[in-house]
Write a protein that holds these residues in place. Structure first.
Motif, PDB file in Angstrom:
ATOM      1  N   LYS A 284      50.581  44.962  47.123  1.00  0.00           N
ATOM      2  CA  LYS A 284      49.675  44.426  46.100  1.00  0.00           C
ATOM      3  C   LYS A 284      48.395  43.815  46.695  1.00  0.00           C
ATOM      4  N   GLU A 286      45.913  45.019  48.659  1.00  0.00           N
ATOM      5  CA  GLU A 286      44.695  45.817  48.498  1.00  0.00           C
ATOM      6  C   GLU A 286      44.240  45.834  47.039  1.00  0.00           C
ATOM      7  N   THR A 287      45.173  45.916  46.109  1.00  0.00           N
ATOM      8  CA  THR A 287      44.820  45.894  44.683  1.00  0.00           C
ATOM      9  C   THR A 287      44.148  44.589  44.307  1.00  0.00           C
ATOM     10  N   GLN A 290      40.571  44.432  45.800  1.00  0.00           N
ATOM     11  CA  GLN A 290      39.607  45.262  45.071  1.00  0.00           C
ATOM     12  C   GLN A 290      39.310  44.698  43.680  1.00  0.00           C
ATOM     13  N   ASN A 291      40.292  44.093  43.042  1.00  0.00           N
ATOM     14  CA  ASN A 291      40.059  43.477  41.732  1.00  0.00           C
ATOM     15  C   ASN A 291      39.021  42.366  41.832  1.00  0.00           C
TER      16      ASN A 291
END
Length: 378
Positions: A284, A286-287, A290-291
Motif C-alpha cells: 500500500k 506506493e499507492t 501517489q495519492n
C-alpha cells in the motif's frame, strides 16, 4: 474534549489533544521546566519537524494551562512590525472572549490605540475586535500597550512566536532591537521563540553583536525515535480496528528521515486506504505516496510556474540527485546539462530563500519529499 468527528487518528498540520500526539515527553518537560524557572526559550529546528505541535502540546499541559495565560502567533506570513503587532493584539483579545468582562474592559483601557476597533456585534450585542492591519497606525505604541497589558495580567503570561526569524526581513529598521528592549523589560511575561531557518535563528540568538544574544535558552528538535513512533502508529491503527505491519512503519520513517510532518502525512493516507479489520502492508505504500502527490499536483505546478527557467532546471537536477553536493562542480553541471556554475549559484539563492530547497552542510535537497518525487518525473 474528544473530537467525535476525528476518524483518522494521524492528525496533520494541527494539534488536537494528548491522545493524538506522539512522545516528545523529554522536550515537553524541558520546555515546562524552563518556563517555570523564568527563562525564555529559542526552539530551533527544520520545518515540519513538529515545533508547533510541541509548543501547543506544552501550552495545553495542566502545569502551564492552569497557571499561565498563553498566546500563540505564527508570523511566517508577516512582513512588517505592524503585521506582527496586529497578530499579537488579535491573539491577546481572542483569549479574552470566554473570560470575564472586566478583562475585556481593561484591555481597551490599556490598549487605547485599538479602541477604534472595539465594536458591538449588531446581532448578538457581544463586544468584538474589528480591526485590520491598516488600523495599526503606530505599531510601537500599540506594542508598548500590549506588553503593558500582559504585564498587568492576573497571572504570568507566555507568548509563543512561531517562525520568529521573519522579523529579520521586516520593512522597518531595528525591529530586533525594538522587540528585545520591550521583552527585556517584562517581569512576568515569558517567550518561546521558534524558528525553522536555523542559520538565521542561530545568528539572532548566538551572535554577540545581535540584540537577542543569550536572551533565551536554545533547544533543538530531533526526529522522534523510530521505535517510539512505530509503537504510536501501530497503537493508533489497533485502536481504530485496523492493523499495520511494523516494517511498513519503519519503511515510511526511513523514506522521510523521520521528519514528523511527512511521516504523519503518509501514515494518514495509509490509514485512510486500509479497510476496517484489514492490515496495511508494504503493497500500500506506493499507492499512498501517489495519492498524496496527486492531491498536491496543482500546487506543485503553481510553484513551478513562478520560477525562472534556470531555477526550474537546477531544482529538477537537485530532485533527481536526492542529496546534491558540489552543485557548482563541472561533473554536476555536465550530468544535468546546466549552463554554468554562476547560473547555478544565482538560481540557488531564491530557491533557498523561498524554502523550496534546504541545505544541510554542503548538500542540497528539495524540501518537500513529495514534490521531489513529482519533479523526478516532470
Amino acid at each position: 474534549m474528544e473530537n467525535p468527528t476525528l476518524q483518522n487518528p494521524f492528525v496533520v498540520g494541527r494539534y488536537v489533544s494528548d491522545k493524538y500526539f506522539c512522545d516528545r515527553e523529554k522536550e515537553t518537560d524541558f520546555l515546562i521546566r524552563q518556563v517555570q524557572n523564568g527563562r525564555n526559550v529559542a526552539l530551533i529546528s527544520p520545518r515540519r519537524m513538529g515545533k508547533t505541535g510541541l509548543i501547543l502540546h506544552t501550552l495545553n499541559k495542566p502545569d502551564i494551562a492552569d497557571n499561565y495565560h498563553t498566546f500563540f502567533i505564527d508570523i511566517y506570513a508577516t512582513g512588517s512590525l505592524a503585521e506582527f503587532v496586529y497578530l499579537l493584539g488579535k491573539a491577546v483579545y481572542e483569549d479574552l472572549k470566554p473570560k470575564q468582562e472586566k478583562l475585556k474592559e481593561r484591555f481597551f483601557q490599556i490598549i487605547k490605540s485599538l479602541r477604534m476597533g472595539f465594536k458591538l456585534d449588531p446581532i448578538t450585542g457581544e463586544p468584538g475586535l474589528d480591526i485590520g492591519i491598516g488600523d495599526i497606525r503606530e505599531p510601537q505604541t500599540t506594542l508598548d500597550e500590549i506588553f503593558e497589558y500582559l504585564e498587568s495580567a492576573d497571572r504570568p503570561c507566555i507568548v509563543a512566536i512561531d517562525e520568529f526569524q521573519q522579523i529579520c526581513g521586516y520593512e522597518e529598521k531595528r525591529v530586533e532591537a525594538i522587540l528585545r528592549t520591550r521583552i527585556q523589560q517584562c517581569k512576568q511575561t515569558l517567550f518561546i521563540f521558534s524558528g525553522s531557518k536555523r542559520h538565521l535563528m542561530n545568528n539572532m540568538f548566538n551572535t554577540s553583536s545581535k540584540p537577542f544574544y543569550q536572551s533565551a535558552i536554545s533547544m533543538g528538535l530531533d526526529p522522534i525515535p523510530v521505535d517510539v513512533y512505530a509503537d504510536f502508529a501501530a497503537g493508533m491503527f489497533e485502536s481504530h480496528g485496523k492493523h499495520i505491519a511494523k516494517d511498513v512503519i519503519g519503511n515510511v520513517y526511513d523514506q522521510f528521515e523521520g521528519c514528523t510532518w511527512f511521516v504523519q502525512m503518509m501514515m494518514n493516507e495509509l490509514f485512510a486506504i486500509t479497510e476496517t479489520g484489514g492490515t496495511c502492508d508494504a503493497s500500500k505504500i506506493e499507492t499512498a505516496w501517489q495519492n498524496i502527490i496527486q492531491i498536491q499536483e496543482n500546487s506543485y505546478k503553481d510553484i513551478l510556474s513562478r520560477l525562472a527557467p534556470k531555477q526550474k532546471t537546477v531544482l529538477q537536477a537537485i530532485a533527481k540527485e536526492g542529496n546534491a553536493s558540489s552543485i557548482t562542480a563541472a561533473a554536476f553541471i555536465k550530468k544535468y546539462s546546466l549552463v554554468s556554475a554562476s547560473s547555478v549559484q544565482s538560481a540557488i539563492r531564491p530557491l533557498l530563500k523561498n524554502d523550496i530547497i534546504t541545505k544541510d552542510g554542503d548538500a542540497y535537497r528539495v524540501y518537500d519529499y513529495f514534490f521531489a518525487s513529482w519533479l523526478k518525473r516532470w
